[in-house]
Design an enzyme around this catalytic site. Structure first.
Site, PDB file in Angstrom:
ATOM      1  N   GLY A 221      40.387  45.173  35.575  1.00  8.51           N
ATOM      2  CA  GLY A 221      39.097  44.507  35.041  1.00  8.51           C
ATOM      3  C   GLY A 221      38.459  44.888  33.823  1.00  8.51           C
ATOM      4  N   GLU A 246      36.803  44.896  42.807  1.00  5.99           N
ATOM      5  CA  GLU A 246      36.511  43.604  42.403  1.00  5.99           C
ATOM      6  C   GLU A 246      37.326  43.028  41.382  1.00  5.99           C
ATOM      7  OE1 GLU A 246      35.360  44.932  38.427  1.00  5.99           O
ATOM      8  OE2 GLU A 246      35.094  45.705  40.657  1.00  5.99           O
ATOM      9  N   ASP A 247      37.859  43.639  40.423  1.00  5.86           N
ATOM     10  CA  ASP A 247      39.006  42.884  39.337  1.00  5.86           C
ATOM     11  C   ASP A 247      40.411  42.383  40.142  1.00  5.86           C
ATOM     12  OD1 ASP A 247      39.999  45.457  39.969  1.00  5.86           O
ATOM     13  OD2 ASP A 247      40.064  46.147  38.001  1.00  5.86           O
ATOM     14  N   ASN A 248      40.801  42.970  40.885  1.00  9.35           N
ATOM     15  CA  ASN A 248      41.924  42.464  41.361  1.00  9.35           C
ATOM     16  C   ASN A 248      41.592  41.694  42.445  1.00  9.35           C
ATOM     17  OD1 ASN A 248      44.800  43.132  41.845  1.00  9.35           O
ATOM     18  ND2 ASN A 248      44.298  43.672  43.962  1.00  9.35           N
TER      19      ASN A 248
END
Length: 424
Positions: A221, A246-248
């Protein structure tokens, strides 16, 4: 007869096992070479940004969100790279949780310098979950003028044509997310050199190869573009506040809508500066602890993709099938693995967008070798250590990772497990 049958069965099993070891080794060689091929072909020659030439009325608007906390190394240069994007229609939103944050002074100075650029600063966060980065960005996300959102970490520097090339990719049919390869420059200590070698060799070639195959979501991210309208279909940004990685999770949410991911020929360049060996170990182990509940299968396979374990597997299989001495095979293996990594490293460092005195200067070969060997030898012990625990520390707060991919804040007084302290 039963004894003979058992011996035959055992020989068959061993033969299958040995061939499996050789096949896996060959697969990893192919994957490494594929990552090398993508790296050399993509980052040596950057295409022209077509979207950058569009008039204001025809260009897709982009809201650049830069979450801030503290003064990262090269922060002014990093933030400046947003203001000088060669693109006709964009705004920059800086997000900071505390009015006392020292980053505010740098932002104010840049906003005055580039007064003709549409930019603003939002102070204060919204507690929508455990993830401080999401809490920091929620207001920026909600008030963004444009549908395309570019989340760009504060410790990242990008080339002036990154936005144009990224919009070119996002406009392709079926594409829902564009991301950039994270690379590291300017290591100031031995441990920082190890960190740089990890990001610019092993991590880079696997990241490129996996995304090149394109059978699943694989996203970091540091620099991501996507459409707010697509993310809102699954609850918007605040839905992901309960996840630390949260990026994945965002990447997977878009992928499950049938929206594929693309990478432009740009990098998300981070200046490292000084890092302690403890800090390096904490960062690497922290990654494993965050991923092991989110991408469990890939995390379990990870040790077998590393040069030491993979080389031993190939050497054992080659000895039992082709009678090649283990020492000979492993020496050849480690030599070609080293050369492969060295070539990719030099290409990525030379393509860095951070034009400071040392940013695009590769390490001397002996320092590269020292850091490379240290990284490869430390990989398995750090992995095993990380898999044995669940506690991490991020931005001065301690967390416990939960099996569903979420996390909970823990009290320092109640914590008895060794913590992994690392910055983003």
């Amino acid at each position: 007869m039963e004894v003979e049958s058992s011996l035959v069965s055992m020989k068959t099993i061993l033969l299958v096992l040995n061939y499996t070891l050789v096949v896996w080794y060959c697969f990893m060689v192919a994957l490494s070479l594929f990552g090398q091929y993508i790296g050399q072909s993509r980052y040596r020659h950057k295409p022209e940004a077509k979207s950058s030439k569009l008039p204001f009325a025809e260009a897709e608007g982009v809201s650049i969100i830069r979450p801030l906390k503290g003064v990262d190394l090269e922060l002014e240069a990093n933030l400046r790279s947003s203001f000088i994007q060669n693109y006709p229609k964009f705004e920059i939103i800086f997000s900071v949780a505390s009015p006392e944050d020292p980053a505010i002074a740098i932002v104010d100075s840049l906003m005055q310098e580039f007064h003709n650029v549409d930019s603003r600063l939002i102070i204060g966060d919204h507690q929508v979950g455990i993830n401080p980065k999401i809490n920091n960005m929620v207001e920026s996300y909600r008030t963004a003028k444009y549908n395309i959102i570019w989340v760009l970490d504060s410790n990242v520097h990008v080339d002036k044509d990154t936005l144009g090339r990224s919009v070119d990719q996002l406009m392709l049919p079926g594409i829902g997310l564009v991301h950039h390869l994270p690379i590291a420059v300017q290591p100031a200590t031995y441990a920082a050199e190890i960190e740089q070698i990890f990001l610019d060799t092993n991590h880079a070639k696997m990241y490129l190869a996996i995304n090149g195959v394109g059978i699943a979501s694989c996203v970091m991210g540091k620099s991501n573009l996507y459409r707010r309208s697509d993310l809102d279909k699954v609850g918007g940004l605040e839905k992901f506040g309960k996840y630390m990685a949260e990026d994945n999770i965002i990447g997977e949410a878009l992928w499950h809508q049938g929206l594929r991911h693309r990478m432009s020929s740009d990098t998300a360049c981070q200046a490292l500066g000084p890092i302690s060996l403890k800090g390096y170990c904490a960062r690497r182990a922290r990654w494993v602890r965050l991923r092991k509940y989110i991408v469990t299968a890939a995390t379990l396979v990870e040790p077998f993709t590393e040069s030491v374990v993979c080389g031993i597997m190939g050497a054992v299989g080659a000895r039992n099938i082709f009678q090649i001495p283990i020492s000979t095979f492993f020496c050849v293996h480690w030599t070609w693995w080293f050369v492969n990594d060295c070539l990719l490293y030099r290409t990525l460092v030379s393509s860095s967008s951070l034009h400071t005195l040392d940013a695009q200067k590769p390490l001397k070969i002996w320092r590269f070798l020292r850091a490379w060997v240290s990284r490869e030898v430390l990989a398995l012990p750090l992995y095993l250590y990380a898999m044995a625990g669940t506690k991490i520390s991020w931005r001065d707060q301690e967390y416990k990772c939960i099996s569903d991919g979420t996390a909970i804040a823990v009290s320092k007084e109640l914590d008895t497990q060794p913590l992994l302290t690392a910055t983003a």
